[in-house]
Scaffold this active site. Structure first.
Site, short mmCIF file in Angstrom:
data_model
loop_
_atom_site.label_atom_id
_atom_site.label_comp_id
_atom_site.label_asym_id
_atom_site.label_seq_id
_atom_site.Cartn_x
_atom_site.Cartn_y
_atom_site.Cartn_z
N SER A 31 -3.16 2.15 -2.35
CA SER A 31 -2.99 3.65 -2.38
C SER A 31 -3.23 4.29 -3.16
O SER A 31 -2.99 4.03 -4.39
CB SER A 31 -1.34 3.88 -1.84
OG SER A 31 -0.88 3.24 -0.62
N HIS A 62 -5.30 6.78 3.12
CA HIS A 62 -6.37 5.45 3.42
C HIS A 62 -7.47 5.90 4.36
O HIS A 62 -7.01 6.11 5.54
CB HIS A 62 -5.55 4.35 4.05
CG HIS A 62 -4.45 3.81 3.19
ND1 HIS A 62 -4.59 2.52 2.35
CD2 HIS A 62 -3.07 4.15 2.63
CE1 HIS A 62 -3.63 2.19 1.68
NE2 HIS A 62 -2.77 3.17 1.94
N HIS A 84 -1.36 -2.51 7.21
CA HIS A 84 -0.03 -2.83 6.56
C HIS A 84 0.89 -3.23 7.86
O HIS A 84 0.68 -2.84 9.00
CB HIS A 84 0.79 -1.72 6.13
CG HIS A 84 0.03 -1.21 4.92
ND1 HIS A 84 -0.87 0.02 4.94
CD2 HIS A 84 0.29 -1.34 3.49
CE1 HIS A 84 -1.37 0.27 3.77
NE2 HIS A 84 -0.76 -0.44 2.88
N TYR A 86 3.73 -2.66 8.26
CA TYR A 86 4.87 -1.46 8.68
C TYR A 86 4.11 -0.55 9.79
O TYR A 86 4.71 0.18 10.10
CB TYR A 86 5.29 -0.77 7.28
CG TYR A 86 4.36 0.05 6.51
CD1 TYR A 86 3.84 1.19 6.93
CD2 TYR A 86 4.16 -0.55 5.32
CE1 TYR A 86 2.95 1.81 6.36
CE2 TYR A 86 3.18 0.29 4.43
CZ TYR A 86 2.57 1.39 5.09
OH TYR A 86 1.62 2.06 4.33
N GLU A 87 2.72 -0.47 9.80
CA GLU A 87 2.15 0.07 10.75
C GLU A 87 2.43 -0.43 12.04
O GLU A 87 1.86 0.38 12.95
CB GLU A 87 0.68 -0.01 10.29
CG GLU A 87 0.35 0.99 9.12
CD GLU A 87 -1.15 0.79 8.81
OE1 GLU A 87 -2.08 1.52 9.22
OE2 GLU A 87 -1.72 -0.19 8.14
N ALA A 114 -0.43 0.01 -5.15
CA ALA A 114 0.61 0.80 -5.66
C ALA A 114 2.02 0.27 -5.67
O ALA A 114 2.27 -0.26 -4.56
CB ALA A 114 0.72 2.15 -4.78
N MET A 212 4.60 -2.69 -0.51
CA MET A 212 4.65 -3.00 1.08
C MET A 212 3.44 -3.74 1.45
O MET A 212 3.00 -3.55 2.69
CB MET A 212 4.76 -1.93 1.48
CG MET A 212 6.09 -1.11 1.24
SD MET A 212 6.24 0.52 2.16
CE MET A 212 7.56 1.37 1.18
N SER A 213 2.78 -4.47 0.34
CA SER A 213 1.28 -4.89 0.83
C SER A 213 1.20 -6.25 0.04
O SER A 213 2.04 -6.74 -0.49
CB SER A 213 0.29 -3.93 0.54
OG SER A 213 0.10 -3.78 -0.73
N ASN A 236 5.78 4.71 -9.38
CA ASN A 236 7.19 5.39 -9.59
C ASN A 236 7.97 4.10 -9.87
O ASN A 236 7.55 3.03 -10.02
CB ASN A 236 7.40 5.92 -8.15
CG ASN A 236 7.40 4.65 -7.21
OD1 ASN A 236 6.47 4.26 -6.64
ND2 ASN A 236 8.61 4.05 -6.81
N HIS A 248 6.10 9.49 -1.18
CA HIS A 248 4.71 8.91 -0.83
C HIS A 248 3.81 10.01 -1.67
O HIS A 248 2.77 9.40 -2.22
CB HIS A 248 4.17 8.84 0.70
CG HIS A 248 2.89 8.34 0.97
ND1 HIS A 248 2.70 7.19 0.44
CD2 HIS A 248 1.55 9.07 1.52
CE1 HIS A 248 1.15 6.68 0.67
NE2 HIS A 248 0.73 7.68 1.38
N1 HPA Z 1 8.71 0.58 -3.09
C1 HPA Z 1 7.80 -0.14 -1.94
N2 HPA Z 1 6.42 0.30 -2.02
C2 HPA Z 1 6.03 1.09 -2.90
C3 HPA Z 1 6.72 1.79 -4.00
C4 HPA Z 1 8.24 1.41 -4.08
O1 HPA Z 1 8.89 1.70 -4.70
N3 HPA Z 1 5.93 2.54 -4.65
C5 HPA Z 1 4.83 2.25 -4.20
N4 HPA Z 1 4.86 1.60 -3.04
#
Ligand code: HPA
Length: 274
Positions: A31, A62, A84, A86-87, A114, A212-213, A236, A248
């Site tokens: 991402s 994406h 992903h 989660y999708e 990310a 998450m990937s 972050n 996001h």
């Molecule tokens: N948690 C999960 N996935 C992420 C995060 C996070 O803080 N930042 C970017 N992808």
């Protein structure tokens, strides 16, 4: 399971009819990190919707395309837009591109993402070389009947992230004057960000970053014996570290801020690949 091999054969047949070379390295762009694709020379882009049996993307930020060309003097393919869990995708869908790459004859993969910083010594904008992963609470992409044509029932994960490639990455970072941290990536299913208690727990069991990937893709790549290099962009601080909500937009924004250093680093690693 024979179906999977047939599906892959069709996908690969199509890609080979479009591309005259076999890339040495596949690069999965996380991402906000898609800019790297602009550094690829002689680009040939193939949108996912044109590729038989290839899945389609749904996440904002994406795009969905494969970009073939040259980076750092080598033939590569970059994947802009990944799939992903989660999708709502089955794991089989999440890892389909990795199996495609291997079937094209590509032996190497760079996974990028990310991630939230779990290690409090990290700051947003840091790049982290992935040395290992934690995936304890998540589904495994190899669950179900084993695809014996692809790899063993119980693949080893002791050196999932290639040690020699890690050395090359650290050397590239040093030469470019880019700070490259190292750490353990913890995979969570998402799509909600983790809770502060979950992040504290992950830190206790050794995580430095969370996302998450990536892990399903790495497990699948290792199942087939591909060499893997992983880089996270800390976009972050993970939940509960700072007194502020996660979103996001922040993830995408930080990705944009680091895209130059990220792209130079990955290009240099590719140029020095051995
Ligand atoms: N948690 C999960 N996935 C992420 C995060 C996070 O803080 N930042 C970017 N992808």
């Amino acid at each position: 399971m024979k179906d999977m091999m047939k599906k892959l054969a069709r996908t690969v047949e199509y890609l080979k009819s479009k591309i005259s070379f076999t890339p040495e390295i596949a690069i999965i762009l996380g991402s906000g990190l898609g800019k790297l694709a602009d550094f690829i020379e002689g680009r040939q882009e193939i949108p996912y919707e044109e590729i038989p049996n290839f899945p389609q993307t749904t996440v904002v930020g994406h795009e969905g395309k494969l970009i073939f060309g040259r980076l750092g003097g080598r033939n590569v393919v970059a994947m802009k837009g990944r799939f992903h869990y989660y999708e709502g995708n089955d794991m089989e869908v999440v890892v389909y591109p990795i199996r495609t790459f291997k079937h094209m004859g590509i032996p190497n993969i760079i996974v990028t993402n990310a991630a939230g910083g779990v290690n409090t010594g990290f700051v947003p904008g840091d790049l982290m070389l992935i040395t290992d992963h934690i995936s304890l609470f998540c589904d495994n992409p190899l669950r179900g009947e084993n695809l014996d044509d692809l790899g063993p029932r119980f693949p080893d994960m002791s050196k999932a992230y290639d040690r020699d490639l890690q050395k090359i990455a650290l050397e590239s970072a040093k030469n470019l004057g880019i700070e490259l941290k190292s750490g353990i990536y913890s995979y969570c299913k998402g799509p909600s960000f983790e809770s502060p208690a979950e992040i504290r727990a992950l830190r206790l069991i050794g995580a430095d970053a969370v996302g998450m990937s990536t892990v399903p893709e790495v497990i699948t790549a290792r199942h087939m014996g591909m060499r893997v290099l992983g880089i996270s962009c800390i976009t972050n601080m993970a939940a509960g570290i700072l007194d502020q909500p996660l979103n996001h937009e922040e993830v995408m924004e930080t990705g944009k801020q680091v895209e130059k250093k990220f792209s130079s680093l990955v290009s240099d690693i590719v140029a020095n690949w051995k």
